[in-house]
Design a protein around this motif. Structure first.
Motif, PDB file in Angstrom:
ATOM      1  N   PHE A 148      44.626  51.577  40.075  1.00 25.54           N
ATOM      2  CA  PHE A 148      44.269  50.939  41.347  1.00 25.54           C
ATOM      3  C   PHE A 148      43.758  49.520  41.154  1.00 25.54           C
ATOM      4  N   LYS A 149      43.883  48.736  42.240  1.00 26.33           N
ATOM      5  CA  LYS A 149      43.299  47.397  42.276  1.00 26.33           C
ATOM      6  C   LYS A 149      41.783  47.484  42.329  1.00 26.33           C
ATOM      7  N   SER A 150      41.167  46.364  42.061  1.00 29.42           N
ATOM      8  CA  SER A 150      39.714  46.205  42.152  1.00 29.42           C
ATOM      9  C   SER A 150      39.333  45.851  43.595  1.00 29.42           C
ATOM     10  N   PRO A 151      38.086  46.069  43.971  1.00 36.33           N
ATOM     11  CA  PRO A 151      37.619  45.505  45.243  1.00 36.33           C
ATOM     12  C   PRO A 151      37.433  43.986  45.163  1.00 36.33           C
ATOM     13  N   VAL A 152      37.525  43.406  43.951  1.00 33.04           N
ATOM     14  CA  VAL A 152      37.181  41.990  43.785  1.00 33.04           C
ATOM     15  C   VAL A 152      38.429  41.211  43.304  1.00 33.04           C
ATOM     16  N   HIS A 153      38.505  40.862  42.039  1.00 34.73           N
ATOM     17  CA  HIS A 153      39.578  40.021  41.508  1.00 34.73           C
ATOM     18  C   HIS A 153      40.686  40.897  40.927  1.00 34.73           C
ATOM     19  N   GLN A 154      41.930  40.371  40.975  1.00 34.49           N
ATOM     20  CA  GLN A 154      43.086  41.157  40.525  1.00 34.49           C
ATOM     21  C   GLN A 154      43.785  40.492  39.342  1.00 34.49           C
ATOM     22  N   GLN A 155      44.589  41.301  38.655  1.00 27.67           N
ATOM     23  CA  GLN A 155      45.371  40.834  37.498  1.00 27.67           C
ATOM     24  C   GLN A 155      46.543  39.977  37.982  1.00 27.67           C
ATOM     25  N   PRO A 156      46.764  38.783  37.412  1.00 23.96           N
ATOM     26  CA  PRO A 156      47.966  38.009  37.780  1.00 23.96           C
ATOM     27  C   PRO A 156      49.224  38.828  37.507  1.00 23.96           C
ATOM     28  N   MET A 157      50.220  38.692  38.363  1.00 18.03           N
ATOM     29  CA  MET A 157      51.389  39.565  38.281  1.00 18.03           C
ATOM     30  C   MET A 157      52.315  39.309  37.087  1.00 18.03           C
ATOM     31  N   PRO A 158      52.457  38.072  36.583  1.00 20.32           N
ATOM     32  CA  PRO A 158      53.377  37.923  35.441  1.00 20.32           C
ATOM     33  C   PRO A 158      52.983  38.873  34.304  1.00 20.32           C
ATOM     34  N   PHE A 159      53.961  39.619  33.777  1.00 18.73           N
ATOM     35  CA  PHE A 159      53.672  40.627  32.761  1.00 18.73           C
ATOM     36  C   PHE A 159      53.161  40.037  31.455  1.00 18.73           C
ATOM     37  N   ASP A 160      53.533  38.767  31.193  1.00 15.77           N
ATOM     38  CA  ASP A 160      53.205  38.212  29.883  1.00 15.77           C
ATOM     39  C   ASP A 160      52.070  37.188  29.939  1.00 15.77           C
ATOM     40  N   THR A 161      51.225  37.251  30.984  1.00 17.91           N
ATOM     41  CA  THR A 161      50.061  36.371  31.029  1.00 17.91           C
ATOM     42  C   THR A 161      49.258  36.576  29.741  1.00 17.91           C
ATOM     43  N   PRO A 162      49.027  35.499  28.983  1.00 12.89           N
ATOM     44  CA  PRO A 162      48.471  35.695  27.633  1.00 12.89           C
ATOM     45  C   PRO A 162      47.007  36.137  27.610  1.00 12.89           C
ATOM     46  N   ASP A 163      46.242  35.825  28.651  1.00 13.17           N
ATOM     47  CA  ASP A 163      44.803  36.094  28.625  1.00 13.17           C
ATOM     48  C   ASP A 163      44.474  37.200  29.625  1.00 13.17           C
ATOM     49  N   ALA A 164      43.970  38.341  29.123  1.00 13.81           N
ATOM     50  CA  ALA A 164      43.688  39.498  29.987  1.00 13.81           C
ATOM     51  C   ALA A 164      42.560  39.225  30.965  1.00 13.81           C
ATOM     52  N   SER A 165      41.800  38.130  30.742  1.00 16.59           N
ATOM     53  CA  SER A 165      40.662  37.882  31.630  1.00 16.59           C
ATOM     54  C   SER A 165      41.031  36.983  32.806  1.00 16.59           C
ATOM     55  N   LEU A 166      42.289  36.478  32.855  1.00 26.67           N
ATOM     56  CA  LEU A 166      42.697  35.662  34.000  1.00 26.67           C
ATOM     57  C   LEU A 166      42.740  36.527  35.261  1.00 26.67           C
ATOM     58  N   SER A 167      42.399  35.934  36.409  1.00 27.15           N
ATOM     59  CA  SER A 167      42.295  36.725  37.639  1.00 27.15           C
ATOM     60  C   SER A 167      42.826  35.943  38.826  1.00 27.15           C
ATOM     61  N   VAL A 168      43.241  36.683  39.861  1.00 26.52           N
ATOM     62  CA  VAL A 168      43.691  36.068  41.102  1.00 26.52           C
ATOM     63  C   VAL A 168      42.977  36.724  42.282  1.00 26.52           C
ATOM     64  N   ASP A 169      42.924  35.967  43.391  1.00 24.07           N
ATOM     65  CA  ASP A 169      42.289  36.452  44.617  1.00 24.07           C
ATOM     66  C   ASP A 169      43.361  37.102  45.488  1.00 24.07           C
TER      67      ASP A 169
END
Ligand SMILES: [Fe+2]
Length: 268
Positions: A215-236
């Motif tokens: 499930f998604k978070s109530p706050v920030h979400q994972q960027p959709m590109p599968f190969d985003t290099p940094d797991a801590s990047l987030s989108v609104d």
């Protein structure tokens, strides 16, 4: 028909702080008000780990205060952003197993829910401890819970997915002993569904023949590109929680984007 609500990756912060400009306190408070309004009949609201962002005591205390507003009963889990010891200082009544891990089995009329502690710490040795792990003690506990369930359907809740998700950076920090976990689960044959968080994204599928939902978070979400290099990047993107219904012949899984839902408008 048992109804579960699931919130995962709350990432609560101390007062005045935000995550990419988003306020985790406000996002969760809105979600809890929404659950109270539409799902006050839920049998459990499961908070599936990453309860806080920095594992500090003020954040756990803020979370505890909001949970005082929740109508249905809550069940707490921890994730890689949590510290077991600090969590248990604030949530001193939280269920643990005989070894002090934050995991429990709860029986309902038509199923058994098993909530696992996949935190790979202490030591809190980042980034290693961002991955999940089930040590031999926790696997032995799980073995007993599945044996006791017998033929009853079991739902497993765990912060870290035990399978790949398609996100390269997240898959590096999933449950590191997924093979061992699945071998145990498959031996019992009574696990009907696995629910996880950690990814901040809605994902469904199956692994080794067992369905899963994330499930998604109530706050920030994972960027959709599968190969985003940094797991801590987030989108609104819109905040969400999950709704799980155990039926006579299976399991239904819904997600509720509660901040953009227009149900009230439709009823007007
Ligand atoms: Fe998270």
């Amino acid at each position: 028909m048992t109804k579960f609500i699931i919130f995962t990756d709350l990432h609560m912060v101390p007062e005045g702080l935000t995550i990419i400009g988003l306020d985790p306190y406000r996002r969760l408070a809105n979600g809890i008000a929404h659950v109270n309004r539409h799902h006050a009949d839920a049998h459990r609201v499961i908070f599936a780990g990453d309860l806080t962002h920095g594992a500090d005591r003020p954040s756990y205390e803020r979370l505890k205060a909001i949970l005082g507003e929740l109508v249905p009963p809550a069940a707490m889990m921890i994730g890689n952003h949590d510290r077991r010891e600090v969590f248990l200082q604030v949530f001193s009544g939280a269920a643990t197993d005989e070894n002090g891990f934050v995991q429990q089995a709860i029986d309902f009329a038509d199923c058994r829910a098993v909530l696992l502690d996949t935190l790979f710490a202490p030591p809190y040795d980042y980034p290693v401890s961002h991955a999940g792990h089930l040590c031999q003690k926790r696997l032995a506990w799980l073995d007993r819970q599945l044996a006791e369930a017998g033929a009853r359907p079991v739902l497993i809740f765990m912060h870290h997915p035990p399978h790949v998700t398609g996100f390269t950076s997240i898959d590096m920090i999933r449950l590191i002993n997924g093979q061992e976990f699945y071998a145990l689960v498959k031996r019992h044959g009574n696990v009907r569904h696995i629910f996880a968080g950690h990814v901040h994204r809605t994902i469904s599928g199956s692994s080794r023949g067992i369905p899963f939902s994330i499930f998604k978070s109530p706050v920030h979400q994972q960027p959709m590109p599968f190969d985003t290099p940094d797991a801590s990047l987030s989108v609104d993107e819109p905040a969400a929680y999950g709704i799980i219904l155990v039926t006579d012949d299976g399991v239904l899984v819904h997600t509720e984007d509660y901040e953009i839902a227009r149900r009230d408008a439709a009823l007007a």
